[in-house]
Design a protein around this motif. Structure first.
Motif, PDB file in Angstrom:
ATOM      1  N   HIS A 207      27.805  24.197   6.234  1.00 21.00           N
ATOM      2  CA  HIS A 207      27.538  24.320   7.317  1.00 21.00           C
ATOM      3  C   HIS A 207      27.151  24.966   8.482  1.00 21.00           C
ATOM      4  O   HIS A 207      26.681  25.653   8.376  1.00 21.00           O
ATOM      5  N   PRO A 208      26.845  24.589   9.651  1.00 21.65           N
ATOM      6  CA  PRO A 208      25.407  24.900  10.716  1.00 21.65           C
ATOM      7  C   PRO A 208      25.673  26.127  10.531  1.00 21.65           C
ATOM      8  O   PRO A 208      24.523  26.722  10.862  1.00 21.65           O
ATOM      9  N   SER A 209      26.801  26.807  10.731  1.00 16.74           N
ATOM     10  CA  SER A 209      27.086  28.336  10.754  1.00 16.74           C
ATOM     11  C   SER A 209      27.210  29.080   9.668  1.00 16.74           C
ATOM     12  O   SER A 209      26.274  31.133  10.326  1.00 16.74           O
ATOM     13  N   LEU A 210      26.622  29.004   8.503  1.00 17.32           N
ATOM     14  CA  LEU A 210      25.805  29.326   7.195  1.00 17.32           C
ATOM     15  C   LEU A 210      24.890  29.941   7.544  1.00 17.32           C
ATOM     16  O   LEU A 210      23.907  29.052   8.451  1.00 17.32           O
ATOM     17  N   PRO A 211      24.499  31.536   8.069  1.00 12.88           N
ATOM     18  CA  PRO A 211      22.683  31.877   7.981  1.00 12.88           C
ATOM     19  C   PRO A 211      22.385  31.475   6.342  1.00 12.88           C
ATOM     20  O   PRO A 211      21.253  32.308   5.974  1.00 12.88           O
TER      21      PRO A 211
ATOM     22  N   ALA B 299      32.673  36.083  -1.752  1.00 13.15           N
ATOM     23  CA  ALA B 299      32.857  36.037  -0.354  1.00 13.15           C
ATOM     24  C   ALA B 299      32.739  34.220   0.685  1.00 13.15           C
ATOM     25  O   ALA B 299      33.117  34.238   0.968  1.00 13.15           O
ATOM     26  N   LEU B 300      31.303  33.372  -0.155  1.00 13.68           N
ATOM     27  CA  LEU B 300      31.501  32.851   0.344  1.00 13.68           C
ATOM     28  C   LEU B 300      32.213  31.601  -0.895  1.00 13.68           C
ATOM     29  O   LEU B 300      32.624  32.066  -2.127  1.00 13.68           O
ATOM     30  N   ASN B 301      32.419  30.180  -0.120  1.00 15.32           N
ATOM     31  CA  ASN B 301      33.664  29.071  -0.497  1.00 15.32           C
ATOM     32  C   ASN B 301      32.897  28.199  -0.143  1.00 15.32           C
ATOM     33  O   ASN B 301      31.747  27.743  -0.226  1.00 15.32           O
ATOM     34  N   TYR B 302      33.645  27.371  -1.308  1.00 18.24           N
ATOM     35  CA  TYR B 302      32.944  25.869  -1.211  1.00 18.24           C
ATOM     36  C   TYR B 302      33.620  24.903  -1.698  1.00 18.24           C
ATOM     37  O   TYR B 302      35.129  25.552  -2.361  1.00 18.24           O
ATOM     38  N   GLY B 303      34.076  23.609  -1.459  1.00 18.09           N
ATOM     39  CA  GLY B 303      35.016  22.818  -2.022  1.00 18.09           C
ATOM     40  C   GLY B 303      34.449  21.689  -2.842  1.00 18.09           C
ATOM     41  O   GLY B 303      33.324  21.419  -2.830  1.00 18.09           O
ATOM     42  N   THR B 304      35.422  21.525  -3.082  1.00 19.36           N
ATOM     43  CA  THR B 304      35.500  20.410  -5.386  1.00 19.36           C
ATOM     44  C   THR B 304      36.414  19.211  -4.692  1.00 19.36           C
ATOM     45  O   THR B 304      36.938  19.662  -3.394  1.00 19.36           O
ATOM     46  N   TYR B 305      36.053  18.626  -5.144  1.00 21.52           N
ATOM     47  CA  TYR B 305      36.781  16.701  -5.218  1.00 21.52           C
ATOM     48  C   TYR B 305      38.604  17.207  -6.394  1.00 21.52           C
ATOM     49  O   TYR B 305      39.247  16.368  -6.563  1.00 21.52           O
ATOM     50  N   GLY B 306      38.069  18.188  -6.779  1.00 18.29           N
ATOM     51  CA  GLY B 306      39.634  18.768  -7.200  1.00 18.29           C
ATOM     52  C   GLY B 306      39.306  19.481  -8.964  1.00 18.29           C
ATOM     53  O   GLY B 306      37.284  19.461  -8.610  1.00 18.29           O
ATOM     54  N   LEU B 307      39.965  20.263  -9.591  1.00 14.50           N
ATOM     55  CA  LEU B 307      39.522  21.402 -10.562  1.00 14.50           C
ATOM     56  C   LEU B 307      39.506  20.193 -12.212  1.00 14.50           C
ATOM     57  O   LEU B 307      39.565  19.660 -11.865  1.00 14.50           O
ATOM     58  N   GLY B 308      37.565  20.745 -12.052  1.00 17.11           N
ATOM     59  CA  GLY B 308      37.073  20.343 -13.386  1.00 17.11           C
ATOM     60  C   GLY B 308      36.226  18.930 -12.969  1.00 17.11           C
ATOM     61  O   GLY B 308      35.259  17.956 -13.866  1.00 17.11           O
TER      62      GLY B 308
ATOM     63  N   GLY C 192      34.338  20.506   9.813  1.00 16.82           N
ATOM     64  CA  GLY C 192      34.947  21.141  10.582  1.00 16.82           C
ATOM     65  C   GLY C 192      34.468  23.110  10.328  1.00 16.82           C
ATOM     66  O   GLY C 192      35.534  23.234  11.629  1.00 16.82           O
ATOM     67  N   GLY C 193      33.705  23.386   9.710  1.00 14.58           N
ATOM     68  CA  GLY C 193      33.523  24.608   9.087  1.00 14.58           C
ATOM     69  C   GLY C 193      35.243  25.576   8.629  1.00 14.58           C
ATOM     70  O   GLY C 193      35.083  26.811   8.221  1.00 14.58           O
ATOM     71  N   GLN C 194      35.606  24.693   8.183  1.00 15.65           N
ATOM     72  CA  GLN C 194      36.967  25.423   6.718  1.00 15.65           C
ATOM     73  C   GLN C 194      36.761  26.250   5.663  1.00 15.65           C
ATOM     74  O   GLN C 194      37.110  27.003   5.786  1.00 15.65           O
ATOM     75  N   ILE C 195      35.433  25.737   4.867  1.00 16.11           N
ATOM     76  CA  ILE C 195      34.642  25.486   3.968  1.00 16.11           C
ATOM     77  C   ILE C 195      33.256  25.295   4.520  1.00 16.11           C
ATOM     78  O   ILE C 195      32.877  25.172   5.305  1.00 16.11           O
ATOM     79  N   GLN C 196      32.417  26.296   3.431  1.00 16.47           N
ATOM     80  CA  GLN C 196      30.949  26.719   3.995  1.00 16.47           C
ATOM     81  C   GLN C 196      30.416  25.980   3.146  1.00 16.47           C
ATOM     82  O   GLN C 196      29.066  25.813   3.584  1.00 16.47           O
ATOM     83  N   MET C 197      30.513  25.168   2.280  1.00 15.59           N
ATOM     84  CA  MET C 197      29.586  24.825   1.368  1.00 15.59           C
ATOM     85  C   MET C 197      30.285  23.413  -0.009  1.00 15.59           C
ATOM     86  O   MET C 197      31.461  23.851  -0.294  1.00 15.59           O
ATOM     87  N   MET C 198      29.201  22.515  -0.493  1.00 14.29           N
ATOM     88  CA  MET C 198      29.863  21.511  -1.487  1.00 14.29           C
ATOM     89  C   MET C 198      29.135  20.951  -1.826  1.00 14.29           C
ATOM     90  O   MET C 198      27.395  20.857  -1.220  1.00 14.29           O
ATOM     91  N   PHE C 199      28.647  20.237  -3.184  1.00 14.30           N
ATOM     92  CA  PHE C 199      28.382  19.429  -3.927  1.00 14.30           C
ATOM     93  C   PHE C 199      28.556  17.664  -3.246  1.00 14.30           C
ATOM     94  O   PHE C 199      30.597  17.766  -3.595  1.00 14.30           O
ATOM     95  N   VAL C 200      28.446  17.044  -2.890  1.00 13.68           N
ATOM     96  CA  VAL C 200      28.358  15.772  -2.527  1.00 13.68           C
ATOM     97  C   VAL C 200      27.571  14.967  -2.805  1.00 13.68           C
ATOM     98  O   VAL C 200      26.462  14.940  -2.560  1.00 13.68           O
TER      99      VAL C 200
END
Length: 331
Positions: free
Chosen positions: A138-142, A159-168, A203-211
């Motif tokens: 997200h652009p807010s992450l410095p 402290a930093l979180n990330y999104g996944t498409y599911g466990l594993g 939307g900024g609810q999570i900070q990052m992900m691999f996609v």
């Protein structure tokens, strides 16, 4: 002695004749294949990459072979439902599995028990495509690059979180691999697919992900996310300004997903070879690449069934180490 010799000679000739008849039968079977519709079983809902590539390959096979290819979407249980269907199907080449890699190189190490045996119930037919992932924030992450992100994560472990498409999922395990290589600790937030995770990064609810790179390009161009790095070993010509993770301090790091075709174990080799030749021909066709692959940044997986089997083995060894090191298990 003469009688024994004659019996042995007759037996030997009979075995040779039977073998010749079997080979001849297999050749005839392959020549006449297919004589009725083929079914692709897909372990995902319509609209996803697996469904897209299955329908695109299926359409071309229909044109090439003169028989319809039916796509049946059977999502659920991290690909297990579809895999079980094909594992128990007739081994005649008419029921095939189009699946991402998790079914064969991740699930066996995540689950204590599966309704299929990845090694014994299937024969590899052909690799289809690779999709390299992009690391987006997200652009807010410095953090403007991978080095910044690693430094930020080391200051406050977890402290930093990330999104996944599911466990594993590969979105999860690629980040686990990133954490291990970078020496950082991040917090996963698991979703039921890449789309809702991407929505929450935007939307900024999570900070990052691999996609997948294809999914990241438009949001990055619109300024909704920052694309820090690409998960391939070389930069994409069309994204030449985006560095690779490998050149950003983690040499050899590669984040990708891949998709392929399998048949039930015992499918005649001549039919497997025919399907492989068809798939490889489609992937090599410039018109197919321009229409289906290039817009999504898909890369073809080139090779024979034997070469694809070797590819699977090496990838399984990699994911086994990642899963065990991360201590991930799914009941």
């Amino acid at each position: 002695m003469r009688a024994k010799f004659c019996v042995r000679t007759l037996l030997g000739r009979t075995l040779v004749l039977l073998a010749a008849l079997a080979c001849g039968s297999m050749r005839v079977e392959a020549q006449s294949f297919p004589s009725r519709p083929i079914t692709f079983v897909v372990p995902a809902a319509p609209g996803g990459v697996t469904d897209l590539i299955a329908r695109a390959i299926g359409q071309r096979l229909t044109e090439n072979l003169g028989q319809p290819v039916i796509v049946e979407d059977k999502p659920g249980a991290n690909n297990q439902i579809a895999a079980e269907i094909v594992a128990h199907a007739a081994n005649d080449g008419y029921t095939l599995l189009i699946s991402p890699e998790a079914t064969f190189v991740i699930n066996p190490y995540l689950y204590a028990k599966l309704p299929y045996d990845a090694d014994k119930d299937f024969v590899p037919v052909s690799g289809l495509i690779k999709i390299h992932h992009a690391l987006i924030t997200h652009p807010s992450l410095p953090a403007k690059n991978v080095a910044d992100l690693i430094a930020l994560a080391k200051k406050e472990p977890g402290a930093l979180n990330y999104g996944t498409y599911g466990l594993g999922s590969t979105g999860h395990l690629n980040m686990e691999m990133f954490e291990a290589r970078a020496g950082v600790k991040l917090t996963p937030v698991h979703y039921k697919g890449a789309a809702p995770a991407m929505t929450d990064v935007i939307g900024g609810q999570i900070q990052m992900m691999f996609v997948s790179a294809g999914s990241a390009v438009q949001p990055a161009k619109a300024g909704q996310v920052n694309m820090l790095a690409f998960g391939g070993l070389q930069r994409l010509p069309s994204l030449a300004n985006v560095p690779t993770i490998a050149e950003s301090g983690l040499p050899g790091f590669e984040a990708l997903s891949w998709f392929a075709m399998w048949a039930p174990a015992g499918t005649p080799p001549a039919i497997v070879d025919k399907l492989n030749a068809q798939a490889q021909g489609i992937l090599a066709d410039p018109a197919f690449r321009a229409k289906v692959m290039d817009p999504q940044f898909f890369e073809p997986i080139v090779g024979s069934p034997a070469q694809f089997a070797d590819f699977i083995k090496k990838d399984a060894e990699k994911w086994q180490q990642v899963v065990r090191k991360a201590g991930i298990t799914v009941q």
